[in-house]
Design a protein around this motif. Structure first.
Motif, short mmCIF file in Angstrom:
data_model
loop_
_atom_site.label_atom_id
_atom_site.label_comp_id
_atom_site.label_asym_id
_atom_site.label_seq_id
_atom_site.Cartn_x
_atom_site.Cartn_y
_atom_site.Cartn_z
N VAL A 4 4.45 3.59 -1.92
CA VAL A 4 4.09 2.18 -1.98
C VAL A 4 2.67 2.07 -2.55
O VAL A 4 1.76 2.75 -2.07
N ARG A 9 -7.93 -1.53 -3.24
CA ARG A 9 -8.11 -0.77 -2.01
C ARG A 9 -9.17 -1.43 -1.12
O ARG A 9 -9.08 -1.38 0.09
N LEU A 91 -1.71 -4.13 5.19
CA LEU A 91 -0.80 -3.05 4.84
C LEU A 91 0.51 -3.60 4.30
O LEU A 91 1.02 -4.59 4.82
N GLN A 106 10.40 2.72 7.41
CA GLN A 106 9.40 1.98 6.67
C GLN A 106 8.36 2.95 6.13
O GLN A 106 7.82 3.77 6.86
N PHE A 108 4.70 3.15 4.26
CA PHE A 108 3.52 2.31 4.15
C PHE A 108 2.67 2.67 2.94
O PHE A 108 2.59 3.84 2.54
N GLY A 109 2.00 1.65 2.41
CA GLY A 109 1.00 1.86 1.40
C GLY A 109 -0.35 2.15 2.03
O GLY A 109 -0.48 2.14 3.26
N PRO A 110 -1.38 2.39 1.22
CA PRO A 110 -2.71 2.74 1.74
C PRO A 110 -3.49 1.55 2.27
O PRO A 110 -4.54 1.71 2.88
N GLY A 111 -3.00 0.35 2.02
CA GLY A 111 -3.66 -0.83 2.55
C GLY A 111 -4.82 -1.32 1.69
O GLY A 111 -5.35 -0.60 0.84
N THR A 112 -5.19 -2.56 1.94
CA THR A 112 -6.38 -3.17 1.34
C THR A 112 -7.32 -3.54 2.47
O THR A 112 -6.93 -4.26 3.39
N TYR B 37 3.24 7.47 14.50
CA TYR B 37 2.67 7.41 13.15
C TYR B 37 1.25 7.97 13.20
O TYR B 37 0.52 7.80 14.16
N SER B 42 -7.73 7.66 5.15
CA SER B 42 -7.20 7.03 3.93
C SER B 42 -6.40 5.77 4.23
O SER B 42 -6.06 5.02 3.32
N ARG B 43 -6.10 5.56 5.49
CA ARG B 43 -5.43 4.36 6.02
C ARG B 43 -3.91 4.37 5.85
O ARG B 43 -3.23 3.50 6.38
N GLN B 44 -3.36 5.33 5.13
CA GLN B 44 -1.92 5.31 4.92
C GLN B 44 -1.19 5.77 6.18
O GLN B 44 -1.43 6.85 6.69
N MET B 45 -0.30 4.94 6.68
CA MET B 45 0.49 5.27 7.87
C MET B 45 1.57 6.27 7.48
O MET B 45 2.38 6.00 6.58
N ILE B 46 1.61 7.37 8.20
CA ILE B 46 2.58 8.43 7.90
C ILE B 46 3.44 8.66 9.13
O ILE B 46 2.92 8.88 10.24
N LEU B 105 8.61 -3.42 13.85
CA LEU B 105 7.88 -2.37 14.55
C LEU B 105 6.81 -3.00 15.42
O LEU B 105 6.03 -3.82 14.95
#
Lengths: 117, 117
Positions: A4, A9, A91, A106, A108-112, B37, B42-46, B105
């Motif tokens: 995503v 950023r 996110l 789901q 997720f992207g890295p978010g802003t 998670y 980097s903020r990306q949820m994994i 979620l």
């Protein structure tokens, strides 16, 4: 496979200014989610799209927030005008479908990260 | 409404040792999913690990395992042989297994894990 993608950023704006965030989901994912993550908190769902239709926007503050997903792919989340309390991470996530099952995971992207001064 | 509680705002562990992160949840549903998670800087949820409520066997993914106690509504994450790269914010999350909002979620507030060399 690309994940995503979100941009920008980081964004710093002054209060009362408009701001927009962009999200490109994983190819083939028809469900797209926007989450708000305040500092020290877990993400909270703002809106969910099934293709181009917003099927759940009950948590979206509609007086200042809007979102669109034209053509059922990319999505834009907008705030106008921004307030100090909007400073947070936004996110985006996507999944293959909205139902149960492993396919519904789901991603997720890295978010802003938005800072409102 | 479902709630997820993570009672440990911060935890630390020595490299190569084992740490357990706690999570409790509240629901009246019998069919649901639980997730852990990881969110690095980097903020990306994994997604780390997933547990289906109808499965009695605890989920395991390499060095990560869970202790799922359905009656107690407890879902802890054990990280074995901790590595520096495990340092991150960890979120416990809940999702209904069926129903109109089964995609949603619900996250806890997170536990910040520090790994000391």
């Amino acid at each position: 496979e690309a994940g995503v993608v979100q941009s920008p950023r980081y964004k710093i704006i002054e209060k009362k200014q408009p701001v927009a965030f962009w999200c490109n989901p994983i190819s083939g994912h028809n469900t797209l989610y926007w989450y708000l993550q305040n500092l020290g908190q877990g993400p909270e769902l703002l809106i969910r799209y099934e293709n181009e239709e917003a099927v759940d926007d009950s948590q979206l503050p509609k007086d200042r927030f809007s979102a669109e997903r034209l053509k059922g792919v990319d999505s834009t989340l907008k705030i106008q005008p921004a307030e100090l309390g909007d400073s947070a991470v936004y996110l985006c996530a996507s999944s293959l479908g909205g139902g149960r099952g492993a396919y519904n995971e789901q991603f997720f992207g890295p978010g802003t990260r938005l800072t409102v001064l | 409404a479902q709630t997820v509680t993570q009672s440990q705002p911060e935890m630390s562990v020595q490299e190569a040792e084992t740490v357990t992160l706690s999570c409790t949840y509240d629901t009246s549903e019998s069919d649901y999913y639980l997730f852990w998670y990881k969110q690095p800087p980097s903020r990306q949820m994994i997604l780390v690990i997933r547990q289906e409520a109808y499965k009695q066997q605890n989920a395991t993914e390499n060095r990560f395992s869970v202790n799922f106690q359905k009656a107690a509504k407890s879902f802890s994450l054990k990280i074995s042989d901790s590595q520096l790269g495990d340092a991150a914010m960890y979120f416990c999350a809940y999702r209904r297994g069926r129903g109109g909002s089964n995609y949603k979620l619900t996250f806890g507030k997170g536990t910040l894990l520090t790994v000391n060399p």
